[in-house]
Design a protein around this motif. Structure first.
Motif, mmCIF file in Angstrom:
data_model
loop_
_atom_site.group_PDB
_atom_site.id
_atom_site.type_symbol
_atom_site.label_atom_id
_atom_site.label_comp_id
_atom_site.label_asym_id
_atom_site.label_seq_id
_atom_site.Cartn_x
_atom_site.Cartn_y
_atom_site.Cartn_z
ATOM 1 N N ILE A 66 62.849 -13.081 -41.543
ATOM 2 C CA ILE A 66 62.905 -13.041 -40.072
ATOM 3 C C ILE A 66 64.168 -13.793 -39.661
ATOM 4 N N GLY A 67 64.931 -13.216 -38.742
ATOM 5 C CA GLY A 67 66.149 -13.879 -38.262
ATOM 6 C C GLY A 67 65.782 -15.108 -37.437
ATOM 7 N N GLY A 68 66.241 -16.271 -37.865
ATOM 8 C CA GLY A 68 65.911 -17.521 -37.160
ATOM 9 C C GLY A 68 66.883 -17.790 -36.041
ATOM 10 N N ILE A 69 66.829 -16.937 -35.031
ATOM 11 C CA ILE A 69 67.764 -17.098 -33.917
ATOM 12 C C ILE A 69 67.048 -16.860 -32.585
ATOM 13 N N VAL A 70 67.378 -17.702 -31.590
ATOM 14 C CA VAL A 70 66.872 -17.514 -30.224
ATOM 15 C C VAL A 70 68.107 -17.219 -29.386
ATOM 16 N N ASP A 71 68.208 -16.002 -28.867
ATOM 17 C CA ASP A 71 69.464 -15.639 -28.192
ATOM 18 C C ASP A 71 69.271 -14.718 -26.983
ATOM 19 N N LYS A 72 68.002 -14.538 -26.561
ATOM 20 C CA LYS A 72 67.701 -13.588 -25.462
ATOM 21 C C LYS A 72 68.427 -12.261 -25.735
ATOM 22 N N ASN A 73 68.536 -11.961 -26.992
ATOM 23 C CA ASN A 73 69.202 -10.747 -27.492
ATOM 24 C C ASN A 73 70.650 -10.579 -27.009
ATOM 25 N N ARG A 74 71.329 -11.706 -26.858
ATOM 26 C CA ARG A 74 72.746 -11.698 -26.505
ATOM 27 C C ARG A 74 73.560 -11.115 -27.668
ATOM 28 N N HIS A 75 73.142 -11.475 -28.874
ATOM 29 C CA HIS A 75 73.878 -11.017 -30.061
ATOM 30 C C HIS A 75 73.159 -9.820 -30.663
ATOM 31 N N LYS A 76 73.369 -8.696 -30.021
ATOM 32 C CA LYS A 76 72.646 -7.484 -30.448
ATOM 33 C C LYS A 76 73.017 -7.102 -31.882
ATOM 34 N N ARG A 77 72.032 -6.675 -32.626
ATOM 35 C CA ARG A 77 72.204 -6.152 -33.985
ATOM 36 C C ARG A 77 72.783 -7.165 -34.976
ATOM 37 N N LEU A 78 72.772 -8.427 -34.602
ATOM 38 C CA LEU A 78 73.372 -9.443 -35.479
ATOM 39 C C LEU A 78 72.684 -9.460 -36.855
ATOM 40 N N CYS A 79 71.372 -9.518 -36.854
ATOM 41 C CA CYS A 79 70.644 -9.606 -38.121
ATOM 42 C C CYS A 79 70.714 -8.276 -38.874
ATOM 43 N N TYR A 80 70.667 -7.205 -38.129
ATOM 44 C CA TYR A 80 70.737 -5.871 -38.739
ATOM 45 C C TYR A 80 72.040 -5.745 -39.531
ATOM 46 N N LYS A 108 61.536 -2.288 -39.151
ATOM 47 C CA LYS A 108 61.029 -2.871 -37.905
ATOM 48 C C LYS A 108 59.513 -2.801 -37.877
ATOM 49 N N LEU A 109 58.941 -3.591 -37.006
ATOM 50 C CA LEU A 109 57.479 -3.592 -36.872
ATOM 51 C C LEU A 109 57.039 -2.295 -36.189
ATOM 52 N N PRO A 110 55.860 -1.786 -36.522
ATOM 53 C CA PRO A 110 55.415 -0.507 -35.939
ATOM 54 C C PRO A 110 54.802 -0.700 -34.552
ATOM 55 N N ARG A 112 61.691 -4.452 -24.032
ATOM 56 C CA ARG A 112 62.226 -4.155 -25.360
ATOM 57 C C ARG A 112 61.315 -4.760 -26.419
ATOM 58 N N HIS A 113 61.402 -4.206 -27.579
ATOM 59 C CA HIS A 113 60.460 -4.628 -28.612
ATOM 60 C C HIS A 113 60.964 -5.787 -29.462
ATOM 61 N N VAL A 114 61.873 -6.570 -28.883
ATOM 62 C CA VAL A 114 62.369 -7.723 -29.645
ATOM 63 C C VAL A 114 61.435 -8.899 -29.372
ATOM 64 N N LEU A 115 60.787 -9.338 -30.419
ATOM 65 C CA LEU A 115 59.796 -10.412 -30.262
ATOM 66 C C LEU A 115 60.381 -11.750 -30.707
ATOM 67 N N THR A 116 59.669 -12.819 -30.375
ATOM 68 C CA THR A 116 60.124 -14.144 -30.820
ATOM 69 C C THR A 116 59.806 -14.314 -32.313
ATOM 70 N N HIS A 149 56.095 -15.017 -32.993
ATOM 71 C CA HIS A 149 55.210 -13.859 -32.830
ATOM 72 C C HIS A 149 55.348 -12.899 -34.017
ATOM 73 N N VAL A 150 56.574 -12.684 -34.461
ATOM 74 C CA VAL A 150 56.763 -11.814 -35.632
ATOM 75 C C VAL A 150 56.031 -12.422 -36.838
ATOM 76 N N PHE A 151 56.192 -13.720 -36.992
ATOM 77 C CA PHE A 151 55.538 -14.382 -38.126
ATOM 78 C C PHE A 151 54.012 -14.245 -38.040
ATOM 79 N N TYR A 211 64.692 -7.331 -44.689
ATOM 80 C CA TYR A 211 65.063 -8.056 -43.470
ATOM 81 C C TYR A 211 64.421 -7.344 -42.286
ATOM 82 N N LEU A 212 63.625 -8.064 -41.521
ATOM 83 C CA LEU A 212 62.966 -7.453 -40.360
ATOM 84 C C LEU A 212 63.912 -7.495 -39.156
ATOM 85 N N THR A 213 64.052 -6.364 -38.515
ATOM 86 C CA THR A 213 64.907 -6.325 -37.338
ATOM 87 C C THR A 213 64.467 -5.205 -36.398
ATOM 88 N N ALA A 214 64.426 -5.539 -35.100
ATOM 89 C CA ALA A 214 64.022 -4.533 -34.094
ATOM 90 C C ALA A 214 65.094 -3.463 -33.966
HETATM 91 C C1 LIG Z 1 64.561 -13.162 -31.187
HETATM 92 S S1 LIG Z 1 64.774 -12.067 -32.511
HETATM 93 C C2 LIG Z 1 66.511 -12.146 -32.722
HETATM 94 C C3 LIG Z 1 67.284 -11.073 -32.064
HETATM 95 C C4 LIG Z 1 68.672 -11.008 -32.593
HETATM 96 N N1 LIG Z 1 69.594 -10.603 -31.583
HETATM 97 C C5 LIG Z 1 68.804 -10.107 -33.822
HETATM 98 O O1 LIG Z 1 69.937 -9.711 -34.106
HETATM 99 O O2 LIG Z 1 67.809 -9.841 -34.503
HETATM 100 C C6 LIG Z 1 64.204 -12.967 -33.881
HETATM 101 C C7 LIG Z 1 63.896 -12.188 -35.114
HETATM 102 O O3 LIG Z 1 62.592 -11.662 -35.042
HETATM 103 C C8 LIG Z 1 62.506 -10.475 -35.787
HETATM 104 N N2 LIG Z 1 62.039 -9.400 -34.870
HETATM 105 C C9 LIG Z 1 61.883 -9.453 -33.529
HETATM 106 N N3 LIG Z 1 61.371 -8.306 -33.051
HETATM 107 C C10 LIG Z 1 61.184 -7.497 -34.124
HETATM 108 C C11 LIG Z 1 60.686 -6.173 -34.299
HETATM 109 N N4 LIG Z 1 60.264 -5.440 -33.269
HETATM 110 N N5 LIG Z 1 60.638 -5.653 -35.539
HETATM 111 C C12 LIG Z 1 61.050 -6.372 -36.611
HETATM 112 N N6 LIG Z 1 61.524 -7.638 -36.500
HETATM 113 C C13 LIG Z 1 61.598 -8.193 -35.286
HETATM 114 C C14 LIG Z 1 63.857 -10.201 -36.346
HETATM 115 O O4 LIG Z 1 63.919 -10.675 -37.659
HETATM 116 C C15 LIG Z 1 64.748 -10.998 -35.428
HETATM 117 O O5 LIG Z 1 65.937 -11.372 -36.054
#
Ligand SMILES: C[S@@+](CC[C@H](N)C(=O)[O-])C[C@H]1O[C@@H](n2cnc3c(N)ncnc32)[C@H](O)[C@@H]1O
Length: 308
Positions: A194-208, A220-222, A232-236, A239-241, A173-176
């Motif tokens: 990849i977590g299929g959620i758009v949340d402006k990172n409101r739900h921190k660590r949800l996927c983790y 996480k991505l390097p 912050r390194h949270v991408l859409t 973009h991750v795909f 599971y990929l997660t920032a």
């Molecule tokens: C917009 S983010 C969702 C943020 C959400 N709050 C969460 O808990 O992950 C969409 C997804 O892209 C992937 N992603 C975004 N940035 C990443 C990163 N720097 N490294 C690994 N995965 C990332 C994660 O799978 C994440 O769930």
């Protein structure tokens, strides 16, 4: 010379010819007539030339106009040769209740982009899966994006990824929010989620947390190893795909990250520059700003090269 004298002269000339044969007289008269109309003929010739030139110019003008309104031929599409990868990427759509309606619309656009990138741009397209497809997202696809029923090379399923891929050893599971495990390279025998959620990172660590609860590896991505971003390194999702798929082609994280991540994320002077209100970013020192500028330039060059 008066008119009467002229007439006399002409009479005399004709009179002077009376001793000549009729044919000779005719010839001489013809000659005289020809001489008398020389100027007129010259004038007529000039007029004709002028008209001819005008006509030519008009024709040229019409041809130019035609050329300018002629629809341009579309540039020939470069035919990409695709070599499919055995790697699978899942987009986990199990978060319908965490998003507002606008975010659902954004999510559907991002999913469309992933699909299109994989099918049209990727040199090494991956096996693409949209799992836990349901709720308002499915409703939107069924009402507004009906063409998805004809999509090829993607599995869209109501089932969860664990129902489709019960062997957890295969899953990452990929997660920032993962602090320690950083991807070094992609393993094509794995299934990346990849977590299929758009949340402006409101739900921190949800996927983790979800992955940890399910006992699935996280990574996480390097990003910070290769480039400096100003946010912050949270991408859409898309973009991750794109990063995953592009890396399969380049095997070069820095090149891929520079290519995919949008320029605003490299902006060395502020998070976002809207309506000229650039805020200074206190988190970056001068060296870091210079580095970010170099990266931004590099990215522009890459973009230019790709468009050429
Ligand atoms: C917009 S983010 C969702 C943020 C959400 N709050 C969460 O808990 O992950 C969409 C997804 O892209 C992937 N992603 C975004 N940035 C990443 C990163 N720097 N490294 C690994 N995965 C990332 C994660 O799978 C994440 O769930």
């Amino acid at each position: 010379m008066s008119a009467s004298t002229q007439n006399n002269d002409s009479d005399q000339t004709i009179t002077g010819l009376t001793t000549l044969s009729k044919n000779a007289q005719k010839r001489i008269l013809k000659q005289q007539k020809w001489e008398a109309t020389r100027a007129l003929r010259k004038e007529a010739r000039k007029e004709k030339e002028k008209e001819k030139k005008l006509r030519k110019r008009e024709q040229q003008k019409n041809a130019d106009n035609k050329d300018s309104v002629k629809p341009r031929e579309p540039p020939l599409k470069k035919q990409k040769i695709q070599t499919p990868s055995s790697m699978k990427v899942v987009i986990d759509l199990d978060f319908d209740d965490y998003m507002n309606d606008k975010e659902i619309v954004d999510l559907s656009a991002q999913l469309t982009r992933c699909y299109s990138y994989n099918n049209n741009k990727a040199v090494n397209p991956v096996g693409l899966f949209y799992t836990s497809f349901s709720g308002r997202l499915q409703e939107r696809f069924d009402t507004r994006l009906k063409e998805y029923h004809n999509w090829k090379n993607v599995i869209i399923d109501n089932k969860s990824y664990l129902e489709l891929f019960p062997n957890k050893q295969e899953l990452v599971y990929l997660t920032a929010d993962e602090e320690e495990v950083v991807l070094q390279e992609l393993d094509e025998s794995k299934i990346y989620i990849i977590g299929g959620i758009v949340d402006k990172n409101r739900h921190k660590r949800l996927c983790y947390h979800k992955a940890k609860l399910e006992g699935i590896a996280t990574a996480k991505l390097p990003i910070s190893q290769y480039i400096k971003l100003n946010s912050r390194h949270v991408l859409t999702i898309n973009h991750v795909f794109e990063i995953l798929v592009d890396w399969l082609e380049t095997k070069n994280w820095r090149e891929t990250l520079l290519k995919v991540i949008p320029p605003r994320k490299f902006n060395p002077d502020g998070k976002k520059q809207r309506r000229g209100a650039a805020k200074k970013n206190p988190q970056l020192n001068n060296d870091e700003k210079n580095m970010a500028k170099i990266e931004l330039n590099e990215k522009s060059e890459l973009l230019g090269a790709n468009q050429r």
